[in-house]
Design an enzyme around this catalytic site. Structure first.
Site: not given
Ligand SMILES: *[C@@H]1O[C@H](CO)[C@@H](O)[C@H](O)[C@H]1NC(C)=O
Ligand SMILES: *[C@@H]1O[C@H](CO)[C@@H](O)[C@H](O)[C@H]1NC(C)=O
Ligand SMILES: *[C@@H]1O[C@H](CO)[C@@H](O)[C@H](O)[C@H]1NC(C)=O
Ligand SMILES: *[C@@H]1O[C@H](CO)[C@@H](O)[C@H](O)[C@H]1NC(C)=O
Ligand SMILES: *[C@@H]1O[C@H](CO)[C@@H](O)[C@H](O)[C@H]1NC(C)=O
Ligand SMILES: *[C@@H]1O[C@H](CO)[C@@H](O)[C@H](O)[C@H]1NC(C)=O
Length: 797
Positions: A147, A375, A472
């Site tokens: 990530w 997402e 987020e």
């Protein structure tokens, strides 16, 4: 709310630990010393189970610290190898009489092979438990999996341990619940349905409910199950009681739907952040690590965490601690930022994963929502993967097959006691109406949103979406020097070094931090390269703390208002709480547990009661935000000139407006320019401070401030002379600071002495201030005083 006679879900699935359905479970641990081998046998070593491959190689001296400098690149071969774990055991009682035995490998990943007693087992039922990585190719054509905040190390190995399980029939005779805090007994109806019970409070004594922290206690009960196996047996489990609803309803006179959580019938604003794995090598996440991180969550006045779908289903202790501390958990399933297959064998394996995880976790009251993925609805809706238009229906169909027809269906079957969302962000029931992939999953009128913008000036609240729920948002910063020193050499300690670029896994991240900081502060420009480096670390933390503060305050003050249909915000979970290694990221806590400036700011911006100042058009406003259920009013507002230690003006609030609990409303509004003129101030020369008080005139919540210009334009910020005295007081240390000038962002750093201050990064507008330091390891006055380094904004330019 009336409790008597109400029906609550009994939050015990009865398969936690001892029982599965009506079967008694006994287990034999196979943990201990195993052998670990690579594919050609050139490496063969003893390996601890639970443990993982990298940890074993490190312990045996085959590799150095994988986090050191560039080692994450040098050690990529480990993830490309095929590793075999081997052990030998012999079976004995109590497993002889069983009718079924199961080998349980918790937390195993896809790459390992298990060899037991000569029998090689293939992939096991928990195979998708470990990371799902985004795959990307760097400029060097080298593919990696990680990530934008971590190294590319998949956890490989038996990190949760191995056990042999056996089941036997268990006839239930009676179930009763005993509050752990009293001796009184209440009998529960014999109504076991599947492995979930409905609890009827038949006796008049009310069940005490589990509440999120800040809203009540977390009382626990023993549930006692009397049953018959080969003789009568009594099993005990700890249980809690609470209800949870996700309310998505029309808002009269407005478009869109509400989106908020009700716990035990009470609407609760979720304050917190997002949780990522605490280490690349999950066997190294100790009880101490978890306790320390979750205590930091509690200490920062958070009440919620989102366990994000790109990480792992956390270990039991994580959820046990959240139960005990009243931390609500938004639990994603582990699917993130990718397209997943829908072949039958994959679907079957996913279903098994969901059954196992829901079964393992559903007895935890802390978990208040399941969410199918991270997402992936947004990825389809906004076409992250360049799918041709003609192919789109196929991908949407696959999405619905996996997350709706399978994951959602299994969860609804296994656990009706909490809501399920298909994705995050999502428009919730509106997404459902649009065929599960909404045209705009980020729509602020529905569901939750994720929002990032690094180029907008973060002090301008107009750039933030007035969402129903912010799950987020965030800004990056660098960790402190003491944390970076563990993995770097002197040569690396420059902002533009190869090391600094290497640790930054977000495209252009290092530049974005400076760009945002430059909107408000002079960038460090010392001719001493090392000082410029440490000053830059500091300024990125100042920027991050102020930016997330501004955004969070905007969300909290929007909880009671609807403006152009938007608002009624009921959640603020910033990205991200913790770090997985020593590198720049969005986290508020550094790898190792040290708080960044942002985490100290969170203590204030998540305080139960908070005054928020901001400007809209020509007016200056103060909002009172309150999670409590008592009335509040505004105390005086002070105007300070940067160059003087005393307020140049104080404005009494003559008509205090009372603010009811659980709301956010304006309590002060004045045209800004006349307000400043009246005190002889300009935007550059002054700033404002303010706080709230209760009806008795006592201050409630923190003192907040409002700057009227970017601080790089402020006039009169002096170089302060700050002196510190340290002494011991019980288990803590007291740091007494004196200053001869107003100092913004006063930062106390004690290097490698782990612990936290009661306050840090503060605006010092008084001649002295006392803060406490709570050490997490033994220390003394000498070590603390010698380590203490004080930085303020004026020190960096
Ligand atoms: C065995 O594998 C290791 C790691 O991939 C490699 O370095 C080594 O050269 C191999 N040894 C033999 C004898 O093939
Ligand atoms: C690991 O196993 C896979 C599949 O059997 C094989 O393709 C690959 O070459 C193996 N890797 C090594 C380093 O032996
Ligand atoms: C800073 O303040 C301390 C006491 O508060 C004083 O002793 C010291 O001389 C001052 N230093 C400077 C450089 O002014
Ligand atoms: C600390 O400041 C307060 C006022 O803010 C003052 O009354 C007190 O004397 C100061 N203490 C010391 C030791 O300077
Ligand atoms: C203080 O702690 C340091 C570091 O642990 C140690 O070296 C030192 O001896 C201690 N000093 C005293 C006076 O205890
Ligand atoms: C650093 O920047 C400040 C503010 O722009 C300026 O006053 C100062 O002279 C600069 N110092 C150096 C060494 O360039």
């Amino acid at each position: 709310m009336a409790l008597s006679g109400a029906i609550f879900y009994l939050l015990v699935s009865l398969n936690v630990g001892v029982l599965s359905g009506n079967r008694l479970k006994s287990s034999l641990s196979l943990d201990g010393k195993w052998r670990l081998q690579n594919s050609n046998g050139s490496l063969s070593l003893g390996a601890q189970v639970p443990g993982c491959v990298h940890s074993a190689l490190l312990q045996q001296g085959v590799i150095q610290d994988p986090y050191y400098r560039f080692n994450d690149v040098f050690y990529q071969w480990i993830a490309l190898e095929n590793w075999t774990y081997t052990t030998i055991f012999s079976l004995n009682s109590p497993f002889r009489y069983t009718n079924k035995q199961l080998l349980i490998f918790d937390g195993i990943d896809t790459v390992s092979t298990i060899s037991l007693n000569g029998i090689t087992l293939g992939q096991t039922d928990n195979m998708f438990q470990s990371y799902v990585f985004c795959v990307w190719c760097s400029l060097q054509e080298q593919c990696s999996f990680s990530w934008d905040w971590g190294p590319s190390f998949p956890t490989m190995g038996l990190w949760k341990g191995v056990r042999l399980e056996a089941f036997d029939l268990f006839q239930i005779i009676q179930v009763s619940a005993v509050p752990l805090y009293s001796r009184s007994h209440s009998n529960i109806k014999n109504g076991l349905s599947k492995d979930q019970l409905q609890f009827m409070d038949r006796v008049e004594s009310k069940v005490k409910l589990w509440w999120p922290r800040g809203h009540g206690d977390q009382p626990l009960y023993w549930i006692s199950i009397r049953g018959y196996q080969r003789g009568e047996e009594i099993l005990n489990e700890i249980v809690y009681f609470r209800t949870v609803e996700l309310v998505q309803e029309p808002i009269p006179g407005n478009p869109g739907l509400s989106f908020y959580f009700q716990i035990n019938g009470k609407a609760i604003f979720l304050k917190g952040s997002n949780w990522i794995p605490a280490h690349s090598f999950l066997d190294q996440v100790t009880e101490k690590t978890l306790r320390n991180l979750l205590q930091s969550v509690a200490d920062a006045n958070m009440n919620a965490l989102r366990v994000w779908g790109g990480g792992v289903y956390e270990q039991d202790l994580f959820y046990i601690l959240c139960d005990q501390m009243g931390i609500m958990v938004w639990q994603d399933f582990m699917f993130a930022c990718a397209l997943y297959p829908t072949e039958q064998d994959f679907i079957e394996s996913v279903k098994e994963e969901v059954i196992q995880q829901v079964g393992r976790l559903k007895s935890h009251p802390s978990i208040i929502v399941w969410s199918g993925n991270n997402e992936n609805e947004a990825a389809l809706a906004t076409d992250w993967f360049d799918i041709p238009m003609t192919e789109r229906p196929k991908y949407v169909k696959d999405y619905v097959t996996l997350y709706v027809n399978n994951i959602r269906a299994v969860v609804l079957e296994e656990d009706q006691s909490r809501p399920f969302l298909v994705s995050s962000p999502t428009n919730g029931v509106e997404s459902e109406q649009e065929g599960w992939v909404a045209e705009d999953p980020y729509d602020p009128l529905y569901g939750d949103t994720h929002f990032y913008s690094y180029t907008h000036d973060c002090s301008d609240w107009r750039s933030f979406p007035r969402t129903r729920f912010a799950s987020e948002y965030g800004f990056q910063s660098w960790p402190s020097l003491s944390t970076l020193k563990q993995v770097s050499i002197e040569y690396d300690r420059k902002y533009d070094s190869a090391f600094s670029s290497h640790r930054q896994h977000h495209d252009d991240g290092n530049q974005q931090m400076l760009q945002q900081a430059a909107l408000h502060y002079h960038l460090p420009n010392s001719t001493d390269g090392f000082k410029r480096y440490t000053d830059t670390l500091y300024i990125t933390q100042v920027m991050q703390a102020q930016c997330v503060k501004a955004q969070t305050e905007f969300y909290r003050r929007s909880r009671s208002e609807v403006i152009e249909g938007k608002g009624l915000t009921m959640g603020a979970l910033y990205w991200q709480l913790n770090d997985i290694w020593q590198a720049p990221s969005w986290s508020s806590i550094e790898f190792g547990g040290k708080w960044k400036m942002l985490h100290y700011f969170a203590q204030n911006f998540f305080a139960p009661v908070l005054p928020v100042g901001f400007e809209d058009e020509d007016d200056f406003f103060i909002y009172a935000v309150s999670d409590l259920s008592e009335d509040l009013r505004l105390a005086s507002i002070y105007l300070y000139s940067w160059s003087k230690m005393h307020p140049v003006c104080s404005i009494l609030n003559k008509q205090p407006r009372l603010i009811p609990g659980g709301s956010a409303f304006s309590i002060y509004q004045q045209p800004t320019e006349p307000l400043l003129d009246g005190c002889g101030c300009t935007r550059e020369s002054c700033f404002l401070t303010f706080h709230l008080e209760d009806s008795r005139g006592q201050q409630v919540g923190p003192t907040n401030y409002h700057f009227l210009s970017p601080l790089k334009d402020a006039q009169g910020i002096l170089q302060p002379n700050i002196t510190a005295k340290v002494w011991k007081h019980n288990e803590a240390f007291i740091v007494f600071l004196q200053s001869d000038a107003i100092a913004p962002f006063v930062w106390l750093d004690v290097g490698t002495v782990l612990g936290r201050f009661s306050a840090n990064g503060f605006l010092m507008a008084t001649s002295n201030i006392t803060v406490s330091f709570y050490p997490w390891r033994p220390t003394n006055i000498t070590e603390l005083s010698q380590s203490l380094l004080i930085t303020t904004l004026r020190d960096v330019y």
